[in-house]
Design an enzyme around this catalytic site. Structure first.
Site, PDB file in Angstrom:
ATOM      1  N   THR A 130       0.831  -1.205   0.000  1.00 24.88           N
ATOM      2  CA  THR A 130       0.000   0.000   0.000  1.00 24.88           C
ATOM      3  C   THR A 130       0.865   1.254   0.000  1.00 24.88           C
ATOM      4  OG1 THR A 130      -1.781  -1.147   1.166  1.00 24.88           O
ATOM      5  CG2 THR A 130      -1.773   1.248   1.288  1.00 24.88           C
ATOM      6  N   ASP A 160       1.753  -9.014  10.310  1.00 22.71           N
ATOM      7  CA  ASP A 160       2.956  -9.839  10.402  1.00 22.71           C
ATOM      8  C   ASP A 160       4.133  -9.109  11.036  1.00 22.71           C
ATOM      9  OD1 ASP A 160       1.561 -11.858   9.156  1.00 22.71           O
ATOM     10  OD2 ASP A 160       2.334 -11.408   7.162  1.00 22.71           O
ATOM     11  N   MET A 172      -0.925 -16.657  11.473  1.00 22.11           N
ATOM     12  CA  MET A 172      -0.574 -15.860  10.303  1.00 22.11           C
ATOM     13  C   MET A 172       0.908 -15.506  10.329  1.00 22.11           C
ATOM     14  SD  MET A 172      -3.871 -13.357   9.823  1.00 22.11           S
ATOM     15  CE  MET A 172      -3.633 -13.269   8.053  1.00 22.11           C
ATOM     16  N   ARG A 201       3.223 -14.668   6.617  1.00 25.61           N
ATOM     17  CA  ARG A 201       3.573 -15.096   5.262  1.00 25.61           C
ATOM     18  C   ARG A 201       5.081 -15.239   5.088  1.00 25.61           C
ATOM     19  NH1 ARG A 201       2.130 -15.243  -0.051  1.00 25.61           N
ATOM     20  NH2 ARG A 201      -0.059 -15.030   0.508  1.00 25.61           N
ATOM     21  N   GLU A 259       1.985 -19.608   8.790  1.00 22.04           N
ATOM     22  CA  GLU A 259       1.418 -20.020   7.499  1.00 22.04           C
ATOM     23  C   GLU A 259       2.447 -20.054   6.375  1.00 22.04           C
ATOM     24  OE1 GLU A 259      -1.450 -17.293   6.003  1.00 22.04           O
ATOM     25  OE2 GLU A 259      -0.303 -15.511   6.579  1.00 22.04           O
TER      26      GLU A 259
END
Length: 595
Positions: free
Chosen positions: A286, A314, A358, A360, A414
């Site tokens: 963003t 995260d 969570m 990534r 994850e």
């Protein structure tokens, strides 16, 4: 600039009793310099206190000793420059019409809140430079001006705002827009609320618009009518009454989405509503989009300040101590870990609970949730490779813990162990990120197979996936306060004419970070040889298949580490790169949120 041969004049150096004074002589200010280059060693001086001195500041001075800091001297300070809308009209606060003379705001106006050093931990072998950001806070004179509305008395005794005379002496009333983009995170509503209230109450904004649905909220509906000006999602005129209680709710009251940036339509929205400030709340992707909008505004000579507030569940945005909502997510994850513990402990024989968290590309959330719990027997994160079997295998470790305690709890980020599964070319809708393989389910199945087939024992598996529940909760007290600090300082920066920056906390001080600098090394990851992972190993007793400590330390802290080259791109206060900065590489920053 100060010559390297010039000696430090200590004749007028003030001695400080009971503390250490850092003496940094500065060059005389010049109007064209936008950042200062300090070229002297740090000089420390201290004197002992008198026996009759009862001042509390003199206590325990015997525990301090003078040092020249020869092992890690600092000769240069590189200050990250923040772009500015400053122009000659700022000398006349009543006139804020746009001008083509977009030059940097004078350095003394940018740094009137001081500088915050990035490399505060000095170690042998470090470069003799340090980085710094401008500390956030109010700055004067203001670039944007707005006056309180004129309140007229009504015949029935009530009051009304005179819209025609509101800001009647100001050619540009202060209007702002706020947008939340990307995934949800605890504290989004807090930031929206504090931005709105601060703009109205502190700087008397005329209007504050809430853009719904992320960047898609700027897009127009696709119809056969070429003159259609209707947006996909109509914006909300935010008022103190509208935002009054939204901080008690999770999620985003403005709603959000991924992708959808169209700079042309964003600029049309800003110009049609006479927007002076645009506040974007989102992650590194963003922020990259926000900087494109900033560049488009500068290209069209628009007098619009663009500010970002970093958001990520995260905690993987570089430089900042932590992202808002991170502590709230850690708390939310505790319920799932406790549920897994109770289920595994109360189910015989051999209960095992696997919890998916969570994360990534970084395992901060999984690691901190496990550390906060203290009930976890194994943690799997993206930064540390997973070895299933063998001396360093995670499956034998889980089996041993079950034999010892009759149960075990495993936390899996994850993004961990993606190399164990066959990858696909699929991407996530909107963000374009590669689709993650289901590692938590894979670990669950591998544990069942290892117990039943390889060890010939039964296992009672309990699998929990609280992924979205940890990011949809309201912010806790700590994060709520943090959101307030970020929102207020972002408004201060925009009001003074700064633009193209993000507001974050570095070394426990709120600073202004140029967006290109923030995203250059984001997302960051956890150090597999750092203190966070060391605490995980100490708590769980799990094997560590990562590199040997000595070898990894050499890689992470080498002055020529390729991972850190992007960090040294700040330039001295001259505005262009100095030959002294060529090849300068800073060591990896200390891990975040380690207090």
């Amino acid at each position: 600039l100060l010559s390297t041969e010039k000696k430090v004049d200590t004749s007028n150096t003030r001695n400080v009793v009971g503390s250490t004074r850092i003496h940094l002589p500065l060059a005389p200010a010049t109007t064209k310099l936008r950042r200062r280059l300090v070229r002297q060693d740090l000089f420390f001086t201290m004197t002992s206190h008198s026996e009759n001195d009862n001042d509390s500041t003199t206590a325990n001075t015997n525990f301090f000793a003078p040092t020249s800091l020869d092992f890690a001297a600092c000769h240069q300070v590189f200050v990250a420059e923040v772009e500015s809308l400053y122009n000659s009209n700022d000398n006349n606060p009543g006139d804020t019409a746009p001008t083509s003379d977009f030059s940097a705001k004078p350095q003394q106006q940018q740094s009137d809140q001081g500088l915050v050093l990035v490399d505060t931990i000095r170690k042998p072998g470090m470069p003799n430079q340090s980085r710094a950001f401008y500390r956030a806070g109010p700055r004067y004179p203001l670039h944007f001006q707005s006056k309180p509305p004129i309140i007229s008395k009504k015949e029935d005794g009530g009051e009304t705002v005179d819209k025609e005379n509101d800001d009647h002496d100001n050619p540009q009333p202060l209007n702002a827009a706020i947008v939340t983009a990307g995934g949800l995170c605890p504290g989004l509503n807090n930031v929206v609320r504090e931005l709105t209230l601060f703009l109205y109450h502190r700087y008397h904004a005329h209007q504050v618009w809430g853009v719904r649905g992320g960047w898609n909220g700027f897009l127009k509906k696709k119809t056969s009518d070429n003159d259609n000006n209707q947006l996909q999602y109509e914006p909300i005129l935010l008022t103190p009454e509208w935002v009054n209680n939204i901080h008690h709710q999770g999620g985003s009251a403005l709603q959000t989405s991924r992708g959808g940036l169209d700079e042309t339509q964003v600029l049309q929205f800003l110009q049609q509503r006479n927007i002076s400030h645009l506040y974007i709340i989102g992650g590194d992707g963003t922020h990259r989009a926000a900087y494109k909008v900033h560049q488009a505004c500068r290209a069209q000579n628009l007098n619009i300040a663009i500010a970002g507030i970093p958001k990520t569940i995260d905690n993987d945005i570089d430089y900042i101590d932590r992202s808002f909502g991170f502590y709230s997510a850690i708390e939310a994850a505790q319920a799932s870990i406790r549920t897994a513990l109770v289920e595994a402990r109360c189910t015989l024989p051999n209960g095992v609970g696997v919890v998916k968290i969570m994360g990534r590309s970084a395992g901060f959330l999984a690691a901190f949730a496990a550390l906060r719990s203290g009930d976890v027997d194994a943690v799997l994160v993206p930064e540390v490779p997973i070895q299933l079997r063998g001396p360093n295998g995670i499956l034998p470790h889980i089996f041993r813990r079950v034999q010892e305690k009759q149960h075990a709890v495993v936390v899996v980020a994850e993004g961990a162990g993606q190399d164990l599964l066959e990858q696909t070319q699929e991407t996530e809708a909107g963000s374009g990120n590669p689709k993650l393989m289901p590692i938590a389910e894979y670990i669950r199945d591998q544990i069942i197979h290892y117990f039943q087939v390889e060890q010939g024992q039964q296992v009672r598996m309990k699998y929990l996936d609280p992924s979205y529940s940890v990011r949809s909760v309201p912010a806790n007290a700590t994060d709520s306060l943090y959101c307030t600090q970020l929102a207020h300082n972002a408004v201060h920066g925009c009001m003074s004419g700064l633009t193209g920056f993000s507001c974050g906390m570095v070394n426990n001080r709120t600073v202004y970070i140029p967006i290109p600098q923030l995203v250059a090394t984001s997302p960051r990851s956890m150090d597999p040889n750092g203190p966070i992972w060391d605490r995980i190993l100490a708590m769980t007793g799990q094997p560590n298949p990562s590199q040997p400590a000595a070898a990894l330390s050499k890689v992470n802290h080498s002055p020529t580490s390729t991972n850190d080259k992007d960090r040294a791109q700040e330039t001295p206060l001259g505005g262009t790169a100095s030959t002294t900065s060529v090849g300068t590489s800073f060591p990896k920053l200390p891990e975040p949120t380690v207090h």
